[in-house]
Design an enzyme around this catalytic site. Structure first.
Site, PDB file in Angstrom:
ATOM      1  N   GLU A 113       0.826  -1.212   0.000  1.00  0.00           N
ATOM      2  CA  GLU A 113       0.000   0.000   0.000  1.00  0.00           C
ATOM      3  C   GLU A 113       0.857   1.258   0.000  1.00  0.00           C
ATOM      4  O   GLU A 113       0.481   2.279  -0.580  1.00  0.00           O
ATOM      5  CB  GLU A 113      -0.941  -0.033   1.202  1.00  0.00           C
ATOM      6  CG  GLU A 113      -1.991  -1.138   1.060  1.00  0.00           C
ATOM      7  CD  GLU A 113      -2.749  -1.410   2.338  1.00  0.00           C
ATOM      8  OE1 GLU A 113      -3.991  -1.455   2.288  1.00  0.00           O
ATOM      9  OE2 GLU A 113      -2.106  -1.582   3.395  1.00  0.00           O
ATOM     10  N   GLU A 133      -3.146  -9.557   4.444  1.00  0.00           N
ATOM     11  CA  GLU A 133      -3.777  -9.246   5.729  1.00  0.00           C
ATOM     12  C   GLU A 133      -4.805 -10.286   6.162  1.00  0.00           C
ATOM     13  O   GLU A 133      -4.946 -10.576   7.359  1.00  0.00           O
ATOM     14  CB  GLU A 133      -4.436  -7.861   5.675  1.00  0.00           C
ATOM     15  CG  GLU A 133      -3.482  -6.685   5.810  1.00  0.00           C
ATOM     16  CD  GLU A 133      -2.904  -6.215   4.498  1.00  0.00           C
ATOM     17  OE1 GLU A 133      -2.393  -5.092   4.450  1.00  0.00           O
ATOM     18  OE2 GLU A 133      -2.956  -6.980   3.492  1.00  0.00           O
TER      19      GLU A 133
END
Length: 258
Positions: A113, A133
């Site tokens: 990210e 995640e």
């Protein structure tokens, strides 16, 4: 500028008109903690504040870009985000000037990210990308779930988000996620691209970045008016006249940033 500036978790170095920002937690695979986030934010403020700087490179020490959020810090209640700027000071905010991510090793979870928040990405051939995640019962909430489907096919973004699997640099390039693959470390190739960017007009770079980043939100009815708010000052600037004169006179332009 040639001095090297150090901070506990972030190193900054000047290479001509380029600011090189290095996440400096190699022992933790450059996992993002609050100190790194604050350090990146301070470096980006410097990028925008200093007229002599044209472009930044964000990279990681020790052969890894960023392995994501520091989970030990997370369990202690430490935030890897800065209010108003997001994860690593970049997921919800961007400086006016361009940023290149130079990725070696892993860019995972928040690390992907963080790269996603940069304007360009150059990766070594051995780099790996992913948003794993879900494997930890978490979600890629620092922009991965929203921004990734805008930059690669949505079904592939869905696959990465739901499986948590990694992809290689070659696959990332095939998908259009990265700009260039370097056979060796990514930093020399990133410096080469940054140098090509830094030779261009400062006002034109800022306006071009802003338009490309923002125009996907503009309707067809408003896009020309909104673009003009950025380009009008560029097209009537002293730098525009200087660029044209330099082309006609077959010389390098002398940019003034005005």
């Amino acid at each position: 500028m040639s001095e090297t500036d150090t901070a506990p978790a972030v190193l900054t170095h000047f290479d001509g008109h380029i600011l090189i920002v290095t996440i400096n937690r190699p022992e933790a695979r450059n996992a993002m903690n609050n100190a790194v986030a604050v350090g990146i934010g301070a470096a980006m403020d410097r990028l925008d504040a200093e007229a002599d700087l044209q472009c930044a490179i964000l990279t990681g020490a020790g052969g890894t870009f960023c392995s994501g959020m520091d989970l030990k810090g997370f369990l202690r209640g430490e935030s890897p985000s800065v209010p108003g700027r997001g994860f690593g000071s970049l997921s919800e905010w961007t400086p006016k000037k361009p940023i290149i991510a130079a990725v070696d090793g892993y860019a995972l979870a928040g690390g992907l990210e963080l790269a996603l928040a940069c304007d360009l990405i150059i990766a070594s051939s051995t780099a790996k990308f992913g948003i794993p995640e879900v494997k930890r019962g978490l979600a890629a909430a620092a922009g991965g779930l929203m921004k990734l489907p805008r930059q690669i096919p949505p079904r592939i973004a869905m696959e990465l988000a739901l499986t948590g699997d990694f992809i290689t640099a070659a696959r990332a390039y095939e998908l259009g996620f990265i700009n260039q693959i370097s056979e060796g470390p990514s930093l020399p190739a990133a410096k080469d691209m940054a140098a090509r960017i830094a030779q261009n007009g400062p006002l034109a770079l800022i306006a071009s970045k802003a338009i490309i980043r923002e125009s996907h939100e503009w309707t067809e009815a408003e896009m020309w008016e909104k673009q003009a708010k950025y380009t009008r000052a560029v097209m009537t600037s002293a730098d525009a006249r200087e660029g044209s004169a330099a082309f006609a006179e077959k010389r390098k332009p002398n940019w003034q940033g005005k």
